[in-house]
Design a protein around this motif. Structure first.
Motif, PDB file in Angstrom:
ATOM      1  N   PHE A  88       0.820  -1.209   0.000  1.00 13.09           N
ATOM      2  CA  PHE A  88       0.000   0.000   0.000  1.00 13.09           C
ATOM      3  C   PHE A  88       0.859   1.266   0.000  1.00 13.09           C
ATOM      4  CE2 PHE A  88      -2.225   3.404   2.310  1.00 13.09           C
ATOM      5  CZ  PHE A  88      -3.361   3.524   1.532  1.00 13.09           C
ATOM      6  N   GLY A  89       0.557   2.165  -0.906  1.00 12.42           N
ATOM      7  CA  GLY A  89       1.290   3.426  -0.988  1.00 12.42           C
ATOM      8  C   GLY A  89       1.032   4.085  -2.330  1.00 12.42           C
ATOM      9  N   PHE A  90       1.465   5.335  -2.460  1.00 12.62           N
ATOM     10  CA  PHE A  90       1.207   6.117  -3.669  1.00 12.62           C
ATOM     11  C   PHE A  90       2.525   6.580  -4.277  1.00 12.62           C
ATOM     12  CE2 PHE A  90      -2.329   6.173  -0.831  1.00 12.62           C
ATOM     13  CZ  PHE A  90      -3.415   5.972  -1.660  1.00 12.62           C
ATOM     14  N   ASP A  91       2.516   6.751  -5.605  1.00 14.56           N
ATOM     15  CA  ASP A  91       3.744   7.145  -6.321  1.00 14.56           C
ATOM     16  C   ASP A  91       4.313   8.467  -5.818  1.00 14.56           C
ATOM     17  OD1 ASP A  91       3.507   4.920  -7.843  1.00 14.56           O
ATOM     18  OD2 ASP A  91       2.656   5.924  -9.600  1.00 14.56           O
ATOM     19  N   SER A  92       3.436   9.378  -5.434  1.00 17.67           N
ATOM     20  CA  SER A  92       3.886  10.719  -5.028  1.00 17.67           C
ATOM     21  C   SER A  92       2.871  11.343  -4.071  1.00 17.67           C
ATOM     22  CB  SER A  92       4.029  11.603  -6.263  1.00 17.67           C
ATOM     23  OG  SER A  92       2.755  11.729  -6.874  1.00 17.67           O
ATOM     24  N   PHE A  93       3.248  12.441  -3.461  1.00 18.97           N
ATOM     25  CA  PHE A  93       2.333  13.210  -2.612  1.00 18.97           C
ATOM     26  C   PHE A  93       1.095  13.633  -3.399  1.00 18.97           C
ATOM     27  CE2 PHE A  93       5.466  14.373   0.810  1.00 18.97           C
ATOM     28  CZ  PHE A  93       4.624  14.080   1.866  1.00 18.97           C
ATOM     29  N   GLU A  94       1.329  14.069  -4.649  1.00 15.86           N
ATOM     30  CA  GLU A  94       0.223  14.515  -5.507  1.00 15.86           C
ATOM     31  C   GLU A  94      -0.805  13.403  -5.673  1.00 15.86           C
ATOM     32  OE1 GLU A  94       3.405  15.064  -6.012  1.00 15.86           O
ATOM     33  OE2 GLU A  94       3.797  16.706  -7.425  1.00 15.86           O
ATOM     34  N   LYS A  95      -0.300  12.190  -5.960  1.00 13.81           N
ATOM     35  CA  LYS A  95      -1.208  11.065  -6.200  1.00 13.81           C
ATOM     36  C   LYS A  95      -1.981  10.702  -4.924  1.00 13.81           C
ATOM     37  CE  LYS A  95       0.082   9.461 -10.498  1.00 13.81           C
ATOM     38  NZ  LYS A  95       1.164   8.655 -11.091  1.00 13.81           N
ATOM     39  N   LEU A  96      -1.282  10.766  -3.779  1.00 13.92           N
ATOM     40  CA  LEU A  96      -1.922  10.475  -2.483  1.00 13.92           C
ATOM     41  C   LEU A  96      -3.108  11.416  -2.255  1.00 13.92           C
ATOM     42  CD1 LEU A  96      -2.012   9.446   0.552  1.00 13.92           C
ATOM     43  CD2 LEU A  96      -0.237  11.128   1.038  1.00 13.92           C
ATOM     44  N   ILE A  97      -2.851  12.716  -2.432  1.00 15.59           N
ATOM     45  CA  ILE A  97      -3.896  13.716  -2.184  1.00 15.59           C
ATOM     46  C   ILE A  97      -5.009  13.586  -3.230  1.00 15.59           C
ATOM     47  CG2 ILE A  97      -4.366  16.203  -1.897  1.00 15.59           C
ATOM     48  CD1 ILE A  97      -2.397  15.051   0.195  1.00 15.59           C
ATOM     49  N   ALA A  98      -4.612  13.357  -4.492  1.00 13.88           N
ATOM     50  CA  ALA A  98      -5.601  13.248  -5.567  1.00 13.88           C
ATOM     51  C   ALA A  98      -6.548  12.070  -5.317  1.00 13.88           C
ATOM     52  CB  ALA A  98      -4.896  13.091  -6.909  1.00 13.88           C
ATOM     53  N   GLU A  99      -5.975  10.927  -4.915  1.00 13.92           N
ATOM     54  CA  GLU A  99      -6.802   9.732  -4.671  1.00 13.92           C
ATOM     55  C   GLU A  99      -7.728   9.949  -3.467  1.00 13.92           C
ATOM     56  OE1 GLU A  99      -7.095   7.185  -6.559  1.00 13.92           O
ATOM     57  OE2 GLU A  99      -8.060   5.656  -5.305  1.00 13.92           O
ATOM     58  N   GLY A 100      -7.178  10.539  -2.407  1.00 10.40           N
ATOM     59  CA  GLY A 100      -7.994  10.823  -1.222  1.00 10.40           C
ATOM     60  C   GLY A 100      -9.143  11.762  -1.552  1.00 10.40           C
ATOM     61  N   ASP A 101      -8.840  12.817  -2.314  1.00 10.02           N
ATOM     62  CA  ASP A 101      -9.877  13.783  -2.710  1.00 10.02           C
ATOM     63  C   ASP A 101     -10.936  13.121  -3.584  1.00 10.02           C
ATOM     64  OD1 ASP A 101      -9.136  16.060  -1.392  1.00 10.02           O
ATOM     65  OD2 ASP A 101      -7.826  16.802  -2.997  1.00 10.02           O
ATOM     66  N   LYS A 102     -10.475  12.278  -4.531  1.00  8.09           N
ATOM     67  CA  LYS A 102     -11.400  11.624  -5.460  1.00  8.09           C
ATOM     68  C   LYS A 102     -12.406  10.748  -4.689  1.00  8.09           C
ATOM     69  CE  LYS A 102     -10.776   7.923  -8.087  1.00  8.09           C
ATOM     70  NZ  LYS A 102      -9.950   6.964  -8.856  1.00  8.09           N
ATOM     71  N   LEU A 103     -11.864   9.916  -3.781  1.00  4.12           N
ATOM     72  CA  LEU A 103     -12.736   9.021  -3.017  1.00  4.12           C
ATOM     73  C   LEU A 103     -13.671   9.809  -2.097  1.00  4.12           C
ATOM     74  CD1 LEU A 103     -10.279   6.088  -2.154  1.00  4.12           C
ATOM     75  CD2 LEU A 103     -12.140   6.076  -3.807  1.00  4.12           C
ATOM     76  N   ALA A 104     -13.136  10.880  -1.480  1.00  5.41           N
ATOM     77  CA  ALA A 104     -13.982  11.705  -0.609  1.00  5.41           C
ATOM     78  C   ALA A 104     -15.115  12.338  -1.417  1.00  5.41           C
ATOM     79  CB  ALA A 104     -13.139  12.776   0.086  1.00  5.41           C
ATOM     80  N   ASN A 105     -14.809  12.834  -2.619  1.00  3.43           N
ATOM     81  CA  ASN A 105     -15.847  13.464  -3.442  1.00  3.43           C
ATOM     82  C   ASN A 105     -16.912  12.466  -3.887  1.00  3.43           C
ATOM     83  OD1 ASN A 105     -14.783  16.024  -3.231  1.00  3.43           O
ATOM     84  ND2 ASN A 105     -13.471  15.776  -5.034  1.00  3.43           N
TER      85      ASN A 105
END
Lengths: 158, 158
Positions: free
Chosen positions: B126-143
Motif C-alpha cells: 500500500f502506498g502512492f507514487d507521489s504526494f500529488e497522487k496520495l492527495i488526488a486519490e484521497g480527494d477523489k474518493l472523498a468526493n
C-alpha cells in the motif's frame, strides 16, 4: 428414549428442513475442498453453532478469535446472504472484520446498500442457545435484508 | 539547492495545506496516545504513504500485511470518512477487512449506505507514487462519497 428426547429430536429434524438450515449446511459443504464432512450428517455439521451459556462462560474472551469460530461466523452470514439472493436475486458480499479482542462488524452488502449490519463482541463465544434460536436469528436477519433489498433496490444496482 | 528541488518542495508545501492532507495528519495525531509523533513535521508523518514502484517491488506479497501498513490503510480511509463528515454532516464508519494474503475490502458507510467501496489487493505494498497522487486519490474518493451521501441521504439516516 424418553418422551422429551423424542420431541426434541422431531423439532431438530423439522428445523434441519428449514430454508435457513439448508443454506447453512450448503455453505459448509461448498467450503469443504477435501471432503472432510462428506459423511457427516447435517445435524452434526450444525451442532457447533449451538453453544450453551455454561460453555460460553468457559471460553476466554482474552486474545484472538479462534480461526474455526471465525469461519463459523463467516458461514452464518454467508448463509444469510445466500437466502437474500434466493429471494431477491440481488448478489451480495459478506465482510466480517474482527479485531484481536473479538470486537468487530459483520456486514452484508449489495451494490451500495448495506442489507445487514451487525456489531460483534465477544466473538470468541459465537453461538446460539439452541437450534431454534440459530434458525430464528438467521431467518430474522435474512428477512430484514430482503426488506432492505426490496425497498432500496435502486441502491443495490449501483 | 537546484531549481527542481525548490519547485518540488513548494508543491509539497502546498499539498500539505490541502484539506485532505490535513485530515490525514489529524487522523495520525489523534491515534498517537504516547506522543511519539509530537515533534514530527506533517511532511514526515505523510512520507510513508509515498512508496515508489521500485520500493513496492521489494516488498513481498507472501504472508501477512505488516501491522504498520494495515494501520496506514485504516488512517487513509478514516481521513476520507472525516472529509465526508465535514462536508455532509453524515457520521460514518470505516471497515478494513484484509485476508492473510493481502486481499480484502475497504468500506466507508453511513447508516445503510456504502459511501466508498474499494477492493484491496497486494495490500502489503500500500502506498502512492507521489504526494500529488496520495492527495488526488484521497480527494477523489472523498468526493465520490460526498456525492453518494448527498444523493441518497435518506439511506444514510436508516
Amino acid at each position: 428414549m424418553s418422551a422429551t428426547e423424542i420431541t426434541t429430536s422431531t423439532i431438530v429434524t423439522e428445523l434441519l428442513e428449514s430454508d435457513f438450515a439448508k443454506a447453512l449446511v450448503q455453505q459448509i459443504r461448498v467450503n469443504d475442498p477435501y471432503g472432510t464432512y462428506r459423511h457427516w450428517s447435517d445435524e452434526l455439521l450444525l451442532k457447533p453453532f449451538v453453544v450453551s451459556r455454561a460453555q460460553k462462560r468457559e471460553i476466554s474472551v482474552d486474545g484472538d478469535v479462534d480461526p474455526t469460530t471465525k469461519g463459523r461466523i463467516l458461514v452464518f452470514y454467508r448463509a444469510i446472504a445466500a437466502r437474500i439472493e434466493q429471494q431477491t436475486g440481488q448478489l451480495s458480499q459478506v465482510v466480517v472484520d474482527l479485531s484481536h479482542e473479538g470486537f468487530g462488524w459483520a456486514l452484508i452488502f449489495s451494490g451500495r446498500l448495506l442489507l445487514v449490519v451487525r456489531t460483534l463482541r465477544d466473538a470468541q463465544r459465537f453461538g446460539f442457545d439452541s437450534f431454534e434460536k440459530l434458525i430464528a436469528e438467521g431467518d430474522k436477519l435474512a428477512n430484514m435484508g430482503i426488506e432492505m433489498a426490496t425497498r432500496y433496490s435502486d441502491v443495490c444496482k449501483l
